[in-house]
Design a protein around this motif. Structure first.
Motif, PDB file in Angstrom:
ATOM      1  N   THR A  84       7.499  41.615  46.535  1.00 16.29           N
ATOM      2  CA  THR A  84       8.313  41.396  47.733  1.00 16.29           C
ATOM      3  C   THR A  84       8.865  39.970  47.656  1.00 16.29           C
ATOM      4  OG1 THR A  84       6.427  40.519  48.929  1.00 16.29           O
ATOM      5  CG2 THR A  84       6.837  42.904  49.117  1.00 16.29           C
ATOM      6  N   ASP A  85       9.836  39.658  48.490  1.00 15.15           N
ATOM      7  CA  ASP A  85      10.393  38.310  48.518  1.00 15.15           C
ATOM      8  C   ASP A  85       9.304  37.266  48.786  1.00 15.15           C
ATOM      9  OD1 ASP A  85      13.024  38.370  47.840  1.00 15.15           O
ATOM     10  OD2 ASP A  85      13.621  37.226  49.641  1.00 15.15           O
ATOM     11  N   GLU A  86       8.431  37.628  49.714  1.00 17.61           N
ATOM     12  CA  GLU A  86       7.340  36.712  50.082  1.00 17.61           C
ATOM     13  C   GLU A  86       6.426  36.462  48.871  1.00 17.61           C
ATOM     14  OE1 GLU A  86       5.430  38.306  53.504  1.00 17.61           O
ATOM     15  OE2 GLU A  86       4.017  36.617  53.626  1.00 17.61           O
ATOM     16  N   GLN A  87       6.097  37.542  48.157  1.00 18.82           N
ATOM     17  CA  GLN A  87       5.230  37.395  46.970  1.00 18.82           C
ATOM     18  C   GLN A  87       5.922  36.560  45.896  1.00 18.82           C
ATOM     19  OE1 GLN A  87       4.695  41.610  46.357  1.00 18.82           O
ATOM     20  NE2 GLN A  87       2.602  41.599  47.179  1.00 18.82           N
ATOM     21  N   HIS A  89       8.199  34.171  46.326  1.00 20.71           N
ATOM     22  CA  HIS A  89       8.168  32.748  46.706  1.00 20.71           C
ATOM     23  C   HIS A  89       6.773  32.176  46.495  1.00 20.71           C
ATOM     24  CE1 HIS A  89      12.174  31.935  48.154  1.00 20.71           C
ATOM     25  NE2 HIS A  89      12.194  33.086  48.789  1.00 20.71           N
ATOM     26  N   LYS A  90       5.772  32.928  46.954  1.00 15.55           N
ATOM     27  CA  LYS A  90       4.403  32.407  46.915  1.00 15.55           C
ATOM     28  C   LYS A  90       3.922  32.152  45.478  1.00 15.55           C
ATOM     29  CE  LYS A  90      -0.308  33.377  48.324  1.00 15.55           C
ATOM     30  NZ  LYS A  90      -1.251  34.348  48.840  1.00 15.55           N
ATOM     31  N   ASP A 203      -2.101  42.439  51.260  1.00 17.34           N
ATOM     32  CA  ASP A 203      -0.732  42.054  50.872  1.00 17.34           C
ATOM     33  C   ASP A 203      -0.632  41.572  49.417  1.00 17.34           C
ATOM     34  OD1 ASP A 203      -1.834  39.555  50.935  1.00 17.34           O
ATOM     35  OD2 ASP A 203      -0.623  38.799  52.606  1.00 17.34           O
TER      36      ASP A 203
END
Ligand SMILES: Cc1cc2nc3c(=O)[nH]c(=O)nc-3n(C[C@H](O)[C@H](O)[C@H](O)COP(=O)(O)OP(=O)(O)OC[C@H]3O[C@@H](n4cnc5c(N)ncnc54)[C@H](O)[C@@H]3O)c2cc1C
Length: 396
Positions: A84-87, A89-90, A203
């Motif tokens: 995902t986008d969040e993953q 970035h992280k 997540d």
């Protein structure tokens, strides 16, 4: 950088079999760990071709450092492909900066060439995944902070059995196991990973959807295999350079051995093979970057050709050094040891041949128009029948 930083340290870390943190720091400072990561996630925005160019140059000085670098692409491709986008970035941002290293955990003791046979499991429990099992041969394990781990999430499914889950160093129940004592690429650790009721937040499932892990593992290998091939080209090119210089300096029978035609022939054959391998790697890398449909076959072709070529060229380089080439006092035997693994990991070269042949057979449907020119032996109207008919009534 390969000549200035890596080459002087290659023998030391090969001997010690320790992770060369000073080389990691220099690569990070030069911004190289972001090579294949898009700019929006802190990288340099390059593709597989850029990755291959860096890997080749590093491997020309040390094959171990080549994979020490490339394995971060192998580990991060599943995130790039399915996160995902969040993953993204992280995890990708610290990798791009070289602050965190990543590893790829697919293989297991019972699941090598048949990676789909893996048995490490991940079961949902409330807000967490609970992992149990072990991984074999995880390159960068122990040094890495982040692990792309493939586990069975639906044992009853045929096509959606496996998912990719991120495990972080320090997660409860996650332990780094035995470090292997290796023939080559000795500066980078290859270890077992153990998951004993390892709990990670929900997540961490890549992409947030279970069941796509095996597909993404295979897509990852398509993009990473040209990197192994580039490691092989770098090793072969580096060995050829050493062999050429040695041949001009070593004298026998009152002349430099480079004046003997049999040595010249070896050098010329080595050079043509290296260049052929390099061009094929670049073509495969470009195919990856362009996302062409023949990606899988191109990646396998480059890996097969370049790694078999590297084994041959590095062996010939040792031959040119004669008895001295067999000794650890000289840099050349390390090239031969480092080259061997490129024929084995990320799918052995037997497996590459299977992949290539399967794709050739699949694509043969597009060549139907050639059938008209190939009478089948058991077809009633073979060339033989035609020839017999011609003999029976000439000119008919
Ligand atoms: C140093 C090192 C680093 C590695 N790093 C990683 C990593 O970071 N992450 C990871 O997930 N894995 C990693 N691997 C695992 C690697 O990808 C496997 O070793 C490889 O895929 C082969 O599996 P295997 O060793 O179990 O051999 P096997 O699968 O047992 O194969 C044994 C022999 O049988 C042949 N064979 C198998 N099946 C067939 C077939 N159908 N047809 C013809 N021949 C066949 C093989 O080619 C080989 O010659 C690493 C391995 C090594 C040694």
């Amino acid at each position: 950088m390969a000549d200035r930083v890596v080459r002087p340290l290659a023998a030391k870390y090969d001997r010690l079999q320790e992770y060369p943190w000073e080389i990691r720091d220099a690569l990070a400072e030069a911004g190289l760990f972001g090579t294949w990561i898009p700019k929006e996630f802190g990288g340099g925005g390059g593709g597989v071709l850029d990755l291959c160019l860096v890997v080749e140059e590093l491997s020309r000085a040390c094959g171990g450092v080549g994979v020490l670098f490339a394995v971060n692409a192998l580990g991060s491709f599943p995130i790039l492909l399915s996160g995902t986008d969040e993953q993204k970035h992280k995890y990708l941002e610290p990798i791009a900066k070289g602050e965190k290293l990543i590893a790829f955990g697919l293989s297991e003791r019972p699941a090598g060439s048949d990676a789909s046979g893996l048995i490490t499991s991940a079961v949902e429990d409330g807000d967490e995944w609970v992992l149990n099992g072990s991984k074999k041969w995880t390159t960068n394990g122990g040094a890495a902070d982040i692990y792309s781990v493939f586990a069975v999430t639906d044992p009853n499914s045929r096509s959606r059995r496996i998912s990719a889950i991120i495990v972080e160093k320090g997660d409860p129940g996650f332990e780094i196991g035995r470090a292997e004592d290796k023939m080559g690429i000795r500066c980078v650790p290859v270890v077992e990973l153990h998951f004993d009721g390892c709990r990670v937040p929900k997540d961490r499932l890549l992409g947030g959807r279970p069941g796509l892990g095996f597909k993404h593992a295979m897509m990852t290998l398509d993009r990473a295999r040209p990197g192994v091939a580039a490691q092989a080209v770098g090793l072969a090119a580096g060995a050829l350079e050493y062999a050429t210089v040695y041949a001009t300096q070593r004298k026998q029978f009152g002349a430099a051995i480079s004046s003997f035609q049999m040595i010249q022939q070896m050098l010329a054959d080595m050079a043509s093979r290296v260049e052929a391998g390099r061009q094929l790697v670049h073509a495969a890398a470009r195919a990856c970057d362009a996302g062409v449909p023949q990606l899988t076959k191109m990646a396998a072709l480059s890996k097969l050709f370049a790694t078999d070529m590297a084994m041959q060229v590095t062996t010939d380089a040792v031959q040119i050094f004669g008895g001295y080439g067999y000794m650890k006092d000289y840099p050349i035997e390390k090239f031969m040891r480092d080259a061997k693994i490129t024929q084995i990991y990320e799918g052995t070269n037997q497996v590459q041949r299977l992949v290539i042949a399967r794709n050739l057979i699949k694509e043969s449907g597009k060549l139907d128009h050639l059938s008209a020119f190939i009478p089948l032996p058991d077809h009633p109207n073979t060339l033989d029948d035609q020839a017999r008919a011609e003999r029976a009534s000439p000119g008919a």
